[in-house]
Design an enzyme around this catalytic site. Structure first.
Site: not given
Ligand code: SAJ
Length: 424
Positions: A18, A36, A86, A121, A206, A246, A248, A262, A318-319
């Protein structure tokens, strides 16, 4: 009251997934110094190299490099923007020590007229109860001498730059004036709407967003397990797709569990309050338990034991289509399979460094296993070709329903994806 901040220099603290993209976007209109603690990362950046994969980041770096420098020391600035991790402690408590360490350093350099922004966060009320009092130890007073804002990052790895520019942003300010000043800074690169509110509300927004996603993934995982337990022809994937027509309903996708820095972490920050939410604890256990559920299916297939079985995990990220392994579900598969005395192999086309790097192997070697679990939805796994593999797997568990085509098997491999199964 402060009349306005003349921004000359911005220090961005934490050059991760980020902090770095944010620093480079700010460098379009400002002089930005990145700080850093990792010398390796700073050296790479100063050699003109980007430390991780992210679409468009290299090009942006080239474009703004005259306005950006990296260092392992915090430089004095007019705006300090903190984007450090965090993490979660072993006991599931939020660990805000990196933010505190960053603020301790900012406190030493803080002067009248400065603006401090936390993007990390953070748990409810930390800005008001912990961070501002810490900065006020400098002798300066919030809203009189400096402003403090919380502007939680909302971009998704893999599409970070686009989302940083186009998503809406929430700014919680120590005062209305502080929030408006922060908004002016972000207007330099944000094309989405920017909404201002108070600090406490911004912190909660958040945490609610990521908890919402975790709850919905847990619900999808519960549906997948129900489908798996039914002896029917019903497909969980088709059912979710059609249910979502649908107006909703928005059921998320089942899978091997939830990773990233996260979603598996932030909901715990909400249970870190006086009210003990059992729902949040439960959804965390549901999502973390998916690896165990899938391994149990494989163990049942092998008649109760996985001892000595060669099992390949496709994907360490992770994805899909990222190289990020933070909190990846793959970790849980490795631990459980090792406990079952299986021989574990991992393939990932994007990941180079990983805590289980010693298990990483080629795709060809991974496909040459007795069982295959598809953990990550990388596009490379849409087609699996076993034509040149001597030993065909007995079972493939596609936890992402990502495979579109399997070539070169002999009709003896069981392909499973939550409830649906067929021999291929
Ligand atoms: N996942 C599923 N099923 C789904 C969606 C995701 O199993 O239907 C899994 C993913 O494979 C992954 C995990 O959940 O393992 C989280 O992935 P993600 O793409 O949902 O989210 P992150 O962690 O990459 O980014 C999230 C985003 N938050 C929301 O979408 C509410 C992003 O906007 C936030 O900025 C980021 O968290 C953050 O930093 O908080």
């Amino acid at each position: 009251m402060l009349r306005g901040i003349k921004i000359k220099k911005i220090s961005v603290i934490g050059l991760g997934y980020i902090g770095l993209p944010t620093a480079l976007l700010l460098a379009k209109n400002n002089k930005v110094q990145g700080y850093d603690i990792s010398k390796e990362k700073v050296d790479l950046l100063n050699k003109g190299k980007i430390p991780f994969e992210e679409p468009g980041l290299k090009e942006l770096f080239e474009e703004v490099k005259d306005n950006f420098s990296a260092s392992t020391k915090l430089q004095e600035a007019d705006v300090y923007l903190i984007a450090v991790p965090t993490p979660l402690s072993e006991e599931k408590y939020s660990d805000i020590s990196y933010v505190i360490k960053a603020l301790e350093e900012v406190k030493e350099k803080l002067k009248k007229g400065d603006l401090v922004i936390v993007e990390s966060t953070i748990p409810p009320s930390s800005s008001r109860k912990i961070f501002i009092p810490l900065l006020e130890k400098s002798g300066l007073k919030v809203n009189k001498d400096f402003y403090f804002s919380h502007c939680p990052e909302r971009a998704i790895p893999g599409n970070t730059l686009k989302e940083m520019v186009h998503n809406s942003r929430i700014i919680g300010g120590s005062s209305k004036e502080g929030a408006i000043l922060t908004k002016e800074l972000y207007l330099g690169f944000v094309e989405g709407q920017i909404y201002t509110t108070n600090l406490d509300t911004a912190e909660m927004i958040k945490l609610m967003e990521n908890t919402y996603r975790d709850v919905n993934i847990a619900l999808a995982n519960e549906f997948a397990k129900i489908f798996h337990s039914l002896d029917t022809n019903a497909s969980v994937w088709e059912a979710i797709k059609l249910a979502n027509l649908h107006p909703r309903v928005n059921i998320h996708r089942p899978g091997p569990g939830v990773g990233g820095h996260c979603i598996p972490i932030d909901p715990w920050f909400l249970s870190d309050t006086k009210y003990d939410s059992t729902l949040i604890q439960q959804i965390r256990h549901i999502n973390d338990g998916m690896a165990n559920f899938i391994i149990t299916q494989i163990r049942d297939y092998f008649k109760g034991h996985l001892f000595g079985k060669e099992i390949a995990l496709l994907g360490a990220a992770y994805k899909g289509n990222v190289d990020d392994t933070r909190e990846t579900p793959t970790n849980r598969f490795v631990k459980l399979l090792t406990k079952n005395n299986s021989i574990v192999k991992i393939h990932d086309p994007h990941v180079k460094e990983y805590s289980y790097s010693y298990l990483l192997t080629t795709l060809e070697d991974a496909l040459d296993s007795e069982a295959i679990i598809i953990v990550t939805d990388h596009k490379e796994y849409e087609t699996l070709d076993f034509s040149n593999i001597r030993r065909k797997p007995k079972i493939i568990f596609d936890a992402r329903n990502i495979v579109k085509e399997i070539k070169g098997t002999n009709g003896d491999t069981l392909y499973v994806t939550f409830g649906e199964e067929r021999y291929i």
